[in-house]
Design a protein around this motif. Structure first.
Motif, short mmCIF file in Angstrom:
data_model
loop_
_atom_site.label_atom_id
_atom_site.label_comp_id
_atom_site.label_asym_id
_atom_site.label_seq_id
_atom_site.Cartn_x
_atom_site.Cartn_y
_atom_site.Cartn_z
N TYR A 1 -2.58 -4.69 4.26
CA TYR A 1 -1.97 -5.92 3.80
C TYR A 1 -3.57 -6.90 4.38
CZ TYR A 1 2.82 -6.08 2.06
OH TYR A 1 3.67 -6.84 1.05
N ASP A 2 -3.81 -6.56 5.26
CA ASP A 2 -5.83 -7.16 5.60
C ASP A 2 -6.42 -6.86 4.60
OD1 ASP A 2 -4.38 -7.28 8.14
OD2 ASP A 2 -5.27 -6.16 9.08
N ILE B 1 -1.39 -3.98 -4.94
CA ILE B 1 -2.69 -2.44 -4.37
C ILE B 1 -2.66 -2.05 -5.66
CG2 ILE B 1 -0.96 -0.90 -4.90
CD1 ILE B 1 -3.34 -1.83 -2.21
N ASP B 2 -1.72 -2.67 -6.71
CA ASP B 2 -2.89 -1.60 -8.26
C ASP B 2 -4.04 -2.91 -8.43
OD1 ASP B 2 -0.78 -0.09 -8.26
OD2 ASP B 2 0.58 -1.03 -9.42
N ASP B 3 -3.78 -4.01 -8.58
CA ASP B 3 -4.94 -5.13 -8.77
C ASP B 3 -6.25 -4.85 -7.59
OD1 ASP B 3 -3.45 -6.34 -10.26
OD2 ASP B 3 -2.67 -7.79 -9.11
N PHE B 4 -5.68 -4.42 -6.58
CA PHE B 4 -6.57 -4.43 -5.70
C PHE B 4 -7.76 -2.67 -6.02
CE2 PHE B 4 -8.33 -1.48 -1.88
CZ PHE B 4 -9.59 -2.67 -1.35
N ASN B 5 -6.66 -1.16 -6.33
CA ASN B 5 -7.44 -0.60 -7.08
C ASN B 5 -7.81 -0.14 -8.72
OD1 ASN B 5 -6.27 0.88 -4.30
ND2 ASN B 5 -4.40 1.25 -5.76
N GLU B 6 -8.02 -1.22 -8.93
CA GLU B 6 -8.53 -1.64 -10.87
C GLU B 6 -9.60 -1.96 -10.00
OE1 GLU B 6 -7.57 -3.95 -14.89
OE2 GLU B 6 -6.05 -3.59 -13.24
N ALA B 7 -9.65 -3.36 -8.86
CA ALA B 7 -10.81 -3.30 -9.20
C ALA B 7 -12.35 -2.95 -8.33
CB ALA B 7 -10.38 -5.09 -7.68
N GLN C 1 11.07 -3.72 3.99
CA GLN C 1 10.81 -6.26 3.51
C GLN C 1 9.74 -5.76 3.31
OE1 GLN C 1 11.64 -7.40 7.28
NE2 GLN C 1 13.46 -7.95 7.37
N LEU C 2 8.06 -5.72 3.54
CA LEU C 2 6.69 -5.70 2.92
C LEU C 2 6.55 -4.83 2.05
CD1 LEU C 2 5.91 -7.34 6.39
CD2 LEU C 2 6.52 -8.25 4.58
N ALA C 3 6.75 -4.02 2.26
CA ALA C 3 5.60 -2.92 1.68
C ALA C 3 6.30 -2.46 0.16
CB ALA C 3 6.02 -1.84 2.10
N ARG C 4 6.64 -3.12 -0.41
CA ARG C 4 6.45 -2.88 -1.52
C ARG C 4 5.11 -2.78 -2.46
NH1 ARG C 4 10.68 -6.08 -6.85
NH2 ARG C 4 9.78 -5.09 -8.63
N ALA C 5 4.01 -4.92 -1.87
CA ALA C 5 3.03 -4.84 -2.40
C ALA C 5 2.06 -3.69 -2.17
CB ALA C 5 3.19 -6.22 -2.67
N ALA C 6 2.47 -3.64 -0.91
CA ALA C 6 1.45 -2.17 -0.88
C ALA C 6 0.87 -0.85 -1.13
CB ALA C 6 1.57 -2.10 1.02
N GLY C 7 2.64 -0.81 -1.87
CA GLY C 7 2.32 0.91 -2.76
C GLY C 7 2.53 1.71 -1.75
N ILE C 8 3.81 1.43 -0.57
CA ILE C 8 4.40 2.22 0.07
C ILE C 8 6.28 1.84 -0.55
CG2 ILE C 8 4.69 3.47 2.17
CD1 ILE C 8 2.11 1.55 2.97
#
Length: 902
Positions: free
Chosen positions: A639-640, A650-656, A705-712
């Protein structure tokens, strides 16, 4: 690097621009320096603009006509193009069977044209073209070219269900043609191009010349003839699908068919047997037969056990031969018809010869019954309505290549995904059986006896249960059917009857009754359908097959977390094996990393050492709690990065990162790498909650609660779905549920928040409730054998060795130094310290009640707190003084855990 490269490029552009700017004044100065010498040459250029106004003053009368013709031409071209594009789009939607028939008929028509040009004198340009192409290519054997095309066309028409053999036949015919034409060319003297094209056409043609001339020139005719003969024999073996070691057997069978040899009497077999590949015909001598899973007869070839290995030798039991009974034969052919409907192939010739006739009209709700009477066979079943449903989509996964043969990983590592051929294929599912017809008759009898205006209008058969659709008459309450649940269970002799009112999307009541002839669902079939659908997401897993006969797949990245629960033996561990195997089959270690937690120590040992693991399989519950805390820290780090670079997933970050749009800041030594998906699988949550309930629950709640957007993503499995294991906080943050058979209604409500799981029949029968769904879907869980898992694991280990993270189970790289006096009571002591400090009340009896421990354990906890200055000394029956304030709680807890700071 990117910034320096762009800077250099810009500097070059600026340098080039400045060079051009410097040269421009020099050119203009040169032109000004010689105005007189260049004046005679510039005179026509100056007069040219003066002629232009004269042409505009006199408009051309033919220009509007040309514009009209041009517009008409463009309009007609666009119209023709639109028509052709429409035809092309329509051809894409054409039935594959029609496309195959069209190709066969095209080859047949081409063969007729070539036959007219070679067998007779065809005048006109077509005849000349045939003479140039066919006769020039095939030479003396041009008469056989139309026969070859006609043979291929007839094969495509007769066997459209076997497209996998088309490539083999094409290769074999090509080799056969090249070898024969080369031999013919050598036999005619091997004429070359110097002797003219007529001499080549009178021999083996251009194909024979190209095949034989290099061999004759380099090796001579003595070696060219045997080499061309070997090519001819190879083509013949490939066309007939005959290995070299099977040539004597095939020659013996050919002799038996031609009548030269006589088959032994013991090997004579009845007609109408079904071969292993689905073909029809008489029994072949020299081979043995056995009953397959559908009750039919399958050929056991001599090389079948060799192809399957030692494991396959004991799988098929050889049975003594017996005469074919008409009733058994009819049942076998009916089962084969089910497979033919599912896979889009025509039924066997035996059923075609029966000439089935349907008397009466097709039944609708409460219409008259139509009886299926095959001619030539007695009535096997009572007269029941034809309630077969529409067949599901054919399995298009056969013949398709795997998603990716080889993938390039970081560090120049080539990783090959396991092929789907490592997983076994299951048989085609049935759409109807005699047991279904008997159940329909029983349900109709129950409605008649209790005078309920209802009728069974159809059913959908699944591998485990069949859902019968019941429509009610006018002014009939739904409660009339639900009140008959026990009577229906008594009539069909099954206690596991489940009533759905209504079926989602239909005005009908569903009655789910287990099948007496249960079917197995193989994981390989589910994954083949996923490959055929073109979904390449690495987190797509196969779950099973639903009641309607469709395969159930789920994307773990969209769930985003799932709770799997069920009693012992209900199929929970098989489902976990399917999840892990699906990930290994579809994802590389750079795409998905696994954290496997197995407190039972024996369930997940088969996956030890696979490259997808980020840490060795965790069996110690305390180590598991540390691993979950590491997952929380990893989530915070991800998340940092997302916040620093401005991405939400995380998918957008990996693609970039892969495209190079995101790089590390200037001066940073860090090299950005795509983050893999992190899948955490806990095989038994109850064991973790017993050892460290507070830490485990806090970690799970924070991750979910939080890990969905982080790919966990989390997969939590338990065989004890009670409220102290699956707490309210865990349930609120795990939206997807998969419930197998439970022992009580209370357990079903804990998992699904509704009843239903207590009526499941076990062995993979489950209810799948994904996120956002209103009602669960009943399905039969897929099954993968231990042998299949071992083969897939061995393939993955051969590709790559695992790379473990050392900080997963050691608390961020530094072990905690706990006082030896505390021992294994650290978690209880921490809970006691929190309780005493927050309430400011130090009482041994309170610890007994709150922590549910005995008097001796509570007294020892109080002594440990006294020795660390948390509570004062004992004063008889009075409560002890609490020496620590609530705001100092974090420091005290760090001191108890052996940490330097909170």
């Amino acid at each position: 690097m990117a910034s320096r490269t762009s800077g250099n490029g810009n500097s070059r552009q600026r340098a080039g621009g400045s060079g051009t700017a410097r040269k421009a004044p020099a050119k203009s100065a040169a032109k000004k320096a010689a105005p007189k010498s260049a004046a005679p040459k510039r005179t026509p250029a100056k007069k040219a603009p003066a002629k232009a106004p004269a042409k505009k003053a006199a408009p051309n009368p033919t220009r509007p006509v040309l514009r009209g013709v041009r517009a008409l031409w463009l309009g007609s071209a666009h119209g023709v193009g639109a028509v052709l594009r429409g035809i092309g789009r329509g051809a894409k939607g054409l039935d594959p069977a029609h496309r195959k028939d069209g190709l066969a008929l095209l080859l047949l028509g081409l063969g007729l044209v070539i036959a007219a040009g070679t067998w007779s004198s065809l005048d006109g340009p077509v005849g000349g073209l045939v003479d140039i192409l066919v006769t020039g290519a095939f030479g003396r054997l041009d008469l056989l070219a139309p026969i070859l095309l006609a043979t291929v066309a007839v094969r495509l028409i007769r066997h459209p269900e076997r497209p996998e053999a088309n490539g083999r036949v094409a290769i074999g015919l090509s080799a056969l043609t090249v070898g024969v034409l080369g031999l013919v060319h050598v036999g005619c003297g091997a004429p070359g191009r110097g002797e003219g094209t007529e001499a080549i056409s009178d021999a083996g043609g251009l194909i024979g010349w190209a095949a034989s001339r290099p061999l004759v020139f380099t090796l001579g005719e003595v070696l060219a003839v045997p080499l061309l003969l070997l090519v001819t024999v190879f083509g013949l073996l490939v066309v007939t699908a005959t290995p070299v070691n099977a040539v004597p057997q095939r020659l013996r069978l050919l002799g038996v068919r031609l009548g030269v040899l006589q088959a032994p009497a013991a090997q004579a077999q009845p007609e109408g047997a079904r071969y292993e590949d689905g073909g029809e015909g008489a029994y072949r001598s020299g081979e043995e037969y056995a009953e397959d899973w559908r009750g039919g007869l399958v050929r056991i070839a001599e090389d079948a056990d060799e192809a399957r290995g030692d494991a396959g030798k004991g799988r098929r039991k050889r049975l003594p031969r017996k005469a074919a009974d008409p009733i058994d034969l009819a049942a076998a052919e009916a089962a084969h018809l089910d497979g033919a409907v599912l896979h889009g192939v025509p039924p066997t010739p035996l059923l075609a010869d029966l000439g089935s006739e349907i008397t009466g009209s097709v039944p609708v709700a409460r219409a008259e019954e139509a009886v299926l009477k095959p001619t030539g066979l007695p009535d096997l079943l009572p007269a029941v309505p034809d309630l077969t449903r529409a067949a599901p989509e054919p399995d298009a996964a056969e013949g398709l290549p795997p998603r990716a043969e080889q993938l390039q990983l970081a560090g120049d590592i080539t990783y090959a995904l396991p092929g789907l051929d490592l997983l076994e294929r299951g048989g085609p599912g049935r759409t109807r059986s005699a047991a279904n017809d008997l159940v329909v008759a029983s349900l109709t009898n129950v409605f008649t006896e209790f005078k309920v205006d209802a009728a069974v209008t159809g059913f959908t058969r699944g591998p485990t249960v069949t859902r019968y659709e019941v429509e009610l008459g006018a002014a009939v309450k739904v409660e009339r059917i639900t009140a008959l649940a026990k009577n229906i269970a008594y009539a069909v002799a099954s206690p596991d009857v489940r009533i759905i009112s209504p079926i989602p999307g239909k005005s009908a009541i569903g009655i789910e009754i287990p099948n007496s002839d249960r079917e197995m669902v193989n994981l390989g079939d589910v994954l083949r359908l996923a490959g055929a659908a073109g979904d390449e997401h690495p987190m797509l897993v196969g779950l099973g097959k639903d009641v309607e006969g469709g395969y159930v797949m789920a994307n773990l990245a969209k769930m985003p977390h799932i709770l799997v629960a069920g009693a012992t033996g209900s199929g929970k561990s098989s489902n976990i094996n399917c999840l892990i195997t699906s990930v290994m089959m579809r994802a590389t270690p750079e795409e998905v990393r696994l954290v496997l937690i197995d407190p039972k120590r024996v369930e997940l040992t088969a996956y030890e050492g696979i490259p997808h693991l980020i840490t060795p399989i965790i069996t110690n519950p305390k180590r598991a709690a540390e691993a979950l805390q590491w997952v929380v820290r990893e989530m915070d780090l991800r998340y940092d990065d997302l916040a620093a670079y401005g991405f939400r997933h995380i998918d957008d970050f990996n693609e970039a990162v892969r495209s190079g749009r995101t790089t590390a800041p200037p001066g940073s030594e860090r090299e950005l790498q795509p983050y893999p998906y992190l899948l955490v699988i806990v095989d038994e949550l109850a064991d973790l909650m017993m050892v460290a309930p507070r830490d485990v629950e806090d970690s799970i709640v924070r991750i979910t609660q939080l890990a969905r957007a982080a790919g966990i993503h989390l997969v939590l499995a338990t065989q004890r779905p009670s409220v102290d294991v699956v707490t309210g906080l865990i349930k609120a943050n795990v939206p997807s549920r998969l419930a197998f058979a439970t022992s009580s209604l209370a357990d079903s409500r804990v998992i699904l928040d509704q009843p239903g799981a207590e009526k499941l029949i076990g062995k993979g029968d489950g209810l799948f409730l994904p996120m956002g769904a209103g009602k669960p879907t009943r399905m039969q869980g897929a099954f993968v054998t231990e042998a299949e898992v071992a083969v897939v694991v061995r393939h993955c280990k051969e590709q790559m060795a695992p790379v473990f993270r050392e900080d997963v189970t050691v608390g961020g790289g530094k072990k905690k130094e706990i006082d030896e006096e505390i021992g294994d009571d650290l978690d209880l002591l921490v809970a006691a310290v929190e309780l005493v400090v927050t309430t400011q009340f130090g009482s041994t009896s309170m610890l007994q009640r709150k922590l549910r421990v005995g008097f001796a354990k509570a007294g020892r906890l109080m002594d440990l707190m006294e020795s660390r200055g948390i509570v004062g000394p004992s004063e008889g029956s009075k409560a002890r003084d609490v020496l620590v304030k609530p705001d100092e709680l974090d420091g005290v807890l760090a001191m108890v855990r052996g940490q330097d700071h909170p």
